[in-house]
Design a protein around this motif. Structure first.
Motif, PDB file in Angstrom:
ATOM      1  N   PHE A   1      -0.661  10.022 -12.158  1.00 13.49           N
ATOM      2  CA  PHE A   1      -1.763  10.858 -11.678  1.00 13.49           C
ATOM      3  C   PHE A   1      -1.259  12.257 -11.333  1.00 13.49           C
ATOM      4  CE2 PHE A   1      -3.882  12.381  -7.752  1.00 13.49           C
ATOM      5  CZ  PHE A   1      -5.076  12.760  -8.338  1.00 13.49           C
ATOM      6  N   TYR A   2      -0.124  12.308 -10.637  1.00 12.06           N
ATOM      7  CA  TYR A   2       0.450  13.593 -10.245  1.00 12.06           C
ATOM      8  C   TYR A   2       0.762  14.447 -11.478  1.00 12.06           C
ATOM      9  CZ  TYR A   2       3.905  16.963  -8.648  1.00 12.06           C
ATOM     10  OH  TYR A   2       4.604  18.116  -8.409  1.00 12.06           O
TER      11      TYR A   2
ATOM     12  N   GLY B   1       0.820  -1.210   0.000  1.00 17.18           N
ATOM     13  CA  GLY B   1       0.000   0.000   0.000  1.00 17.18           C
ATOM     14  C   GLY B   1       0.848   1.252   0.000  1.00 17.18           C
TER      15      GLY B   1
ATOM     16  N   GLY C   1      -3.851   5.103   4.186  1.00  9.10           N
ATOM     17  CA  GLY C   1      -3.419   4.441   2.963  1.00  9.10           C
ATOM     18  C   GLY C   1      -3.673   5.245   1.706  1.00  9.10           C
TER      19      GLY C   1
ATOM     20  N   THR D   1       5.265  16.025   1.264  1.00  7.48           N
ATOM     21  CA  THR D   1       5.714  16.764   0.103  1.00  7.48           C
ATOM     22  C   THR D   1       4.642  16.935  -0.967  1.00  7.48           C
ATOM     23  OG1 THR D   1       7.856  15.744   0.462  1.00  7.48           O
ATOM     24  CG2 THR D   1       7.543  16.919  -1.595  1.00  7.48           C
ATOM     25  N   MET D   2       4.135  15.812  -1.481  1.00  9.84           N
ATOM     26  CA  MET D   2       3.339  15.892  -2.700  1.00  9.84           C
ATOM     27  C   MET D   2       2.025  16.657  -2.487  1.00  9.84           C
ATOM     28  SD  MET D   2       5.579  14.648  -4.373  1.00  9.84           S
ATOM     29  CE  MET D   2       5.124  14.589  -6.084  1.00  9.84           C
TER      30      MET D   2
ATOM     31  N   THR E   1       4.912   8.813  -4.120  1.00 11.86           N
ATOM     32  CA  THR E   1       5.221   9.592  -5.313  1.00 11.86           C
ATOM     33  C   THR E   1       6.602  10.210  -5.233  1.00 11.86           C
ATOM     34  OG1 THR E   1       2.896  10.159  -5.415  1.00 11.86           O
ATOM     35  CG2 THR E   1       4.340  11.352  -6.881  1.00 11.86           C
ATOM     36  N   ALA E   2       6.861  10.947  -4.146  1.00  9.93           N
ATOM     37  CA  ALA E   2       8.095  11.733  -4.055  1.00  9.93           C
ATOM     38  C   ALA E   2       9.341  10.858  -4.152  1.00  9.93           C
ATOM     39  CB  ALA E   2       8.111  12.512  -2.742  1.00  9.93           C
TER      40      ALA E   2
ATOM     41  N   GLY F   1       1.092   4.110  -3.116  1.00  7.37           N
ATOM     42  CA  GLY F   1       0.728   5.507  -2.906  1.00  7.37           C
ATOM     43  C   GLY F   1       1.905   6.460  -2.998  1.00  7.37           C
TER      44      GLY F   1
ATOM     45  N   LEU G   1      -7.371   3.176   6.761  1.00  7.54           N
ATOM     46  CA  LEU G   1      -7.558   3.378   5.326  1.00  7.54           C
ATOM     47  C   LEU G   1      -7.214   4.821   4.955  1.00  7.54           C
ATOM     48  CD1 LEU G   1      -8.584   2.039   2.730  1.00  7.54           C
ATOM     49  CD2 LEU G   1     -10.845   2.850   3.290  1.00  7.54           C
TER      50      LEU G   1
ATOM     51  N   PHE H   1      -4.845  16.503  -4.631  1.00  9.52           N
ATOM     52  CA  PHE H   1      -5.804  16.763  -5.702  1.00  9.52           C
ATOM     53  C   PHE H   1      -7.141  17.242  -5.139  1.00  9.52           C
ATOM     54  CE2 PHE H   1      -8.424  15.039  -9.335  1.00  9.52           C
ATOM     55  CZ  PHE H   1      -7.977  15.967 -10.245  1.00  9.52           C
TER      56      PHE H   1
ATOM     57  N   ALA I   1      -6.891   8.098 -10.497  1.00 13.55           N
ATOM     58  CA  ALA I   1      -7.090   8.205  -9.050  1.00 13.55           C
ATOM     59  C   ALA I   1      -8.073   7.140  -8.571  1.00 13.55           C
ATOM     60  CB  ALA I   1      -7.597   9.592  -8.682  1.00 13.55           C
TER      61      ALA I   1
ATOM     62  N   MET J   1       1.102  20.550  -4.209  1.00 19.30           N
ATOM     63  CA  MET J   1      -0.071  20.804  -5.040  1.00 19.30           C
ATOM     64  C   MET J   1      -0.958  21.899  -4.454  1.00 19.30           C
ATOM     65  SD  MET J   1      -0.975  16.846  -5.949  1.00 19.30           S
ATOM     66  CE  MET J   1      -2.072  16.974  -7.355  1.00 19.30           C
TER      67      MET J   1
ATOM     68  N   ALA K   1      -2.472  15.612 -13.228  1.00 20.19           N
ATOM     69  CA  ALA K   1      -3.203  16.612 -12.465  1.00 20.19           C
ATOM     70  C   ALA K   1      -2.443  17.934 -12.443  1.00 20.19           C
ATOM     71  CB  ALA K   1      -3.440  16.115 -11.041  1.00 20.19           C
ATOM     72  N   ARG K   2      -1.136  17.844 -12.205  1.00 16.56           N
ATOM     73  CA  ARG K   2      -0.329  19.039 -11.996  1.00 16.56           C
ATOM     74  C   ARG K   2      -0.170  19.836 -13.286  1.00 16.56           C
ATOM     75  NH1 ARG K   2       2.187  21.616  -8.339  1.00 16.56           N
ATOM     76  NH2 ARG K   2       3.218  23.275  -9.430  1.00 16.56           N
TER      77      ARG K   2
ATOM     78  N   PRO L   1      -3.177   7.725  -1.070  1.00 18.30           N
ATOM     79  CA  PRO L   1      -1.940   8.372  -1.522  1.00 18.30           C
ATOM     80  C   PRO L   1      -1.975   9.881  -1.315  1.00 18.30           C
ATOM     81  CG  PRO L   1      -2.781   6.879  -3.205  1.00 18.30           C
ATOM     82  CD  PRO L   1      -3.827   6.961  -2.146  1.00 18.30           C
ATOM     83  N   SER L   2      -0.814  10.455  -0.987  1.00 19.53           N
ATOM     84  CA  SER L   2      -0.796  11.885  -0.696  1.00 19.53           C
ATOM     85  C   SER L   2      -1.143  12.717  -1.920  1.00 19.53           C
ATOM     86  CB  SER L   2       0.548  12.311  -0.103  1.00 19.53           C
ATOM     87  OG  SER L   2       1.611  11.825  -0.870  1.00 19.53           O
ATOM     88  N   VAL L   3      -0.868  12.193  -3.126  1.00 23.26           N
ATOM     89  CA  VAL L   3      -1.249  12.959  -4.321  1.00 23.26           C
ATOM     90  C   VAL L   3      -2.767  13.105  -4.425  1.00 23.26           C
ATOM     91  CG1 VAL L   3       0.716  12.789  -5.863  1.00 23.26           C
ATOM     92  CG2 VAL L   3      -0.776  10.834  -5.613  1.00 23.26           C
ATOM     93  N   VAL L   4      -3.483  12.084  -3.940  1.00 17.57           N
ATOM     94  CA  VAL L   4      -4.947  12.166  -3.984  1.00 17.57           C
ATOM     95  C   VAL L   4      -5.440  13.245  -3.011  1.00 17.57           C
ATOM     96  CG1 VAL L   4      -7.094  10.936  -3.508  1.00 17.57           C
ATOM     97  CG2 VAL L   4      -5.268   9.792  -4.750  1.00 17.57           C
TER      98      VAL L   4
ATOM     99  N   ILE M   1      -6.125   0.442  -3.268  1.00 12.69           N
ATOM    100  CA  ILE M   1      -5.863   0.612  -1.840  1.00 12.69           C
ATOM    101  C   ILE M   1      -6.994  -0.004  -1.015  1.00 12.69           C
ATOM    102  CG2 ILE M   1      -5.586   2.331  -0.004  1.00 12.69           C
ATOM    103  CD1 ILE M   1      -3.190   2.463  -1.687  1.00 12.69           C
TER     104      ILE M   1
ATOM    105  N   ALA N   1      -6.987  11.829 -15.232  1.00  9.52           N
ATOM    106  CA  ALA N   1      -6.462  11.945 -13.870  1.00  9.52           C
ATOM    107  C   ALA N   1      -7.446  11.325 -12.884  1.00  9.52           C
ATOM    108  CB  ALA N   1      -6.216  13.414 -13.521  1.00  9.52           C
ATOM    109  N   TYR N   2      -8.736  11.683 -13.022  1.00 12.94           N
ATOM    110  CA  TYR N   2      -9.744  11.105 -12.127  1.00 12.94           C
ATOM    111  C   TYR N   2      -9.804   9.591 -12.288  1.00 12.94           C
ATOM    112  CZ  TYR N   2     -11.845  15.450 -10.445  1.00 12.94           C
ATOM    113  OH  TYR N   2     -12.070  16.632  -9.816  1.00 12.94           O
TER     114      TYR N   2
ATOM    115  N   SER O   1       0.643   6.531  -9.280  1.00 13.38           N
ATOM    116  CA  SER O   1       0.658   7.754  -8.468  1.00 13.38           C
ATOM    117  C   SER O   1       1.406   8.873  -9.184  1.00 13.38           C
ATOM    118  CB  SER O   1       1.328   7.499  -7.113  1.00 13.38           C
ATOM    119  OG  SER O   1       0.531   6.656  -6.343  1.00 13.38           O
TER     120      SER O   1
ATOM    121  N   LEU P   1      -6.380   3.875  -8.374  1.00 17.40           N
ATOM    122  CA  LEU P   1      -5.523   3.897  -7.178  1.00 17.40           C
ATOM    123  C   LEU P   1      -6.325   3.614  -5.917  1.00 17.40           C
ATOM    124  CD1 LEU P   1      -3.116   6.964  -7.485  1.00 17.40           C
ATOM    125  CD2 LEU P   1      -2.481   4.642  -6.849  1.00 17.40           C
ATOM    126  N   ILE P   2      -7.439   4.352  -5.754  1.00 23.76           N
ATOM    127  CA  ILE P   2      -8.261   4.205  -4.549  1.00 23.76           C
ATOM    128  C   ILE P   2      -8.820   2.790  -4.450  1.00 23.76           C
ATOM    129  CG2 ILE P   2     -10.440   4.920  -3.483  1.00 23.76           C
ATOM    130  CD1 ILE P   2      -8.664   7.084  -2.989  1.00 23.76           C
TER     131      ILE P   2
END
Lengths: 279, 285
Positions: A236-237, A202, B112, B213-214, A208-209, A206, B109, B120, A253, B218, A240-241, B114-117, A260, A249-250, A233, A256-257
């Motif tokens: 998606f970043y 998990g 869990g 960070t992420m 990214t950095a 998730g 959960l 967003f 995401a 954003m 979106a960015r 993701p920080s990008v979500v 998870i 992007a949605y 991830s 991803l969700i």
């Protein structure tokens, strides 16, 4: 004398505390519903299993799906033996002392290090100094260090939950310590170890950095561990960015969700089976 | 033969057991090796406390980022800590254990996702709300603080729940037997007994907030300027690294690693602090 009687303070306190808990759960629900509501429509066979076109403006996310699958596997291949080995050493092969305290402190500190620092380290050590370049291997090794504390902790807890009498029986049958660990302790600790593995997967999914600076962001299928990959991830970043495609992007995401969610539900189910069997 | 194999297994396991601590040392070594030269050349004080960050001109002062990180983190704590502690108390003391068993995984959960979500959601939902109702650009310190406040909830709740759950039942029963209401028992007895664990949860959550960070990159808006209000856009320490790393070379890259050094030191201090507090609790119990 008192402005409010204890009974009423109690009622107010329960109200406030309950509202705070409810708020937390509603936020969780909102995030999941929001992402699924916007993204579920995009998900279809083609979205999942075709290559992206035009930087992800059109087409699917297939290579990022593969990247998201491979990266945690590689990280686990490294971190699982190291983590389980550490936990076995801490619980079965040594007494509590200065060394175990140092190992535990190191593990705790590693667990607290933010992912951007892992990214910096992976970039300078694996990518630059070891000349791997942005690739699956560099990303996998970086993530392996990141998930190591989780594996160590969950395995240690699982091993400690194995009753001591199991070991005594094994020893009394003449088994060595190592044989006892392999044949008695680890099999009984397996559900707990699996929980740690799921949690780690998990975290990798998730992340990214730490990934973007080590595994890169190439949008094609990797042919070897020395190829760069892009995970969902990261994809998606970027979508979106840079405002490439809100729709995709949605969609990403939502995938991803859902991943998870599935991971968490499986972990929960496993843990319950584990606890159910114990008591 | 058996004994020798046994000895070998023990040696190999010892080497493996040192992997975590050696990784930590390796990380520290390389971050410091890349980051400290520029701090020495510029002087630590100028690096930390001057406000000019212009990589092209060779000016590297990270004061605005330190301030931004502090504001965002403090904001996140103001939101996340009370909400999290309230949740932990409620789930431990005021509802049946079955509810805790169902709600705890749900809160895990939350950890869990993701920080990008989170980032967003901040961009799509929170920033427009702030822009329309409070003014400013929307992508701001306030937005980042709210998002981070939610992100640290799982950390606060799960560690505080453990701390409160570890308070012996006899404490509760004693307080209730003296005629205290449940709430009186909680705030007069249980919170005092669980204090160190709750404080540790806040410190660890603070480490998470500073290091995130992420989501921040954003949501916070990325202006390198000393912020004057929570509605200003700002750029934190972590966001600067992530934002500029891809294009940085030479001294600019060294400066980014130097920011890494600053972060590393802050996080290690916070972690050590939390470890000491938690250890104090276990030896006393």
């Amino acid at each position: 004398m008192r402005l409010v009687s204890p009974k009423w303070t109690q009622r107010i306190a329960v109200g406030v505390l309950g509202a705070a808990t409810l708020a937390t759960l509603l936020i969780l629900l909102f995030i999941i519903v929001f992402v699924l509501e916007k993204g579920l429509r995009t998900i279809c066979w083609n979205f999942l299993f075709t290559d992206p076109q035009d930087m992800g403006r059109a087409g699917g996310i297939f290579p990022t799906l593969i990247g998201t699958l491979l990266l945690p596997l590689l990280a686990l291949a490294v971190a699982l033996p190291l983590g389980v080995g550490t936990a076995v050493y801490l619980t079965e092969y040594t007494r509590e002392g200065r060394l175990t305290r140092i190992i535990r402190f190191g593990t705790d500190c590693l667990a607290g290090i933010p992912s951007i620092i892992f990214g910096l380290f992976g970039f300078i050590f694996f990518v630059t100094i070891l000349k791997m370049g942005w690739c699956l291997l560099a990303g996998g090794l970086t993530l392996a260090i990141m998930i190591l504390p989780t594996i160590i902790r969950t395995t240690e807890e699982a091993i400690r939950a194995v009753p001591y009498s199991y070991r005594e029986v094994s020893f009394s049958l003449g088994a060595t310590r190592w044989a006892t660990v392999v044949k008695v302790v680890l099999p009984n600790a397996l559900p707990g170890i699996v929980t740690g593995v799921m949690l780690s997967i998990g975290r990798c999914i998730g992340e990214t950095a730490a990934v973007i600076f080590t595994a890169g962001q190439a949008l094609h299928l990797p042919h070897s561990v020395f190829d760069s990959v892009r995970t969902m991830s990261v994809h998606f970043y970027i979508l979106a960015r840079e405002g490439i495609s809100a729709k995709n992007a949605y969609g990403t995401a939502a995938v991803l969700i859902i991943s998870i969610l599935l991971l968490n539900v499986t972990t929960y189910w496993l843990m319950h089976r584990f606890i159910g069997r114990r008591t | 033969m058996k004994a020798r194999a046994e000895k070998l297994a023990q040696r190999i396991l010892l080497v493996i057991a040192l992997s975590a601590i050696s990784s930590l040392i390796l990380i520290a070594l390389f971050i410091f090796k890349e980051g400290t030269p520029i701090m020495v050349k510029m002087g630590l004080r100028r690096f930390l406390f001057s406000s000019e960050w212009e990589p092209q001109a060779g000016l590297f002062g990270i004061y605005p980022m330190i301030v931004a990180s502090l504001w965002v983190t403090l904001g996140a704590m103001l939101i996340g800590a009370p909400l999290g502690i309230a949740g932990a108390i409620f789930l431990n003391e005021f509802v049946p254990k079955t509810v805790l068993r169902i709600v705890k995984p749900a809160i895990e959960l939350l950890a869990g996702i993701p920080s990008v979500v989170y980032g967003f959601i901040g961009v799509m939902v929170l920033a427009p709300l702030i822009r329309n109702h409070l003014g400013g650009p929307g992508l701001s310190i306030l937005a980042a603080a709210v998002i981070l406040g939610v992100m640290i909830l799982p950390t606060v709740i799960s560690i505080s729940t453990d701390a409160i759950g570890a308070v012996p039942n006899s404490y509760r029963e004693g307080a209730l037997a003296l005629g205290a209401t449940r709430w009186q028992a909680v705030h007069m007895v249980i919170l005092k007994a669980a204090r160190s664990g709750i404080i540790a949860s806040i410190i660890l959550a603070m480490g998470r907030a500073i290091g995130e960070t992420m989501a921040v990159i954003m949501v916070a808006g990325n202006t390198v300027k000393l912020p004057h209000s929570v509605l200003n856009s700002a750029r934190t320490l972590t966001a600067t690294i992530a934002f500029e790393m891809a294009s940085a070379t030479g001294r600019h890259r060294e400066a980014l690693f130097a920011i890494g050094v600053v972060l590393f030191v802050i996080i290690m201090l916070l972690n050590s602090f939390a470890t000491v507090i938690l250890r104090g609790r276990t030896t006393r119990a």
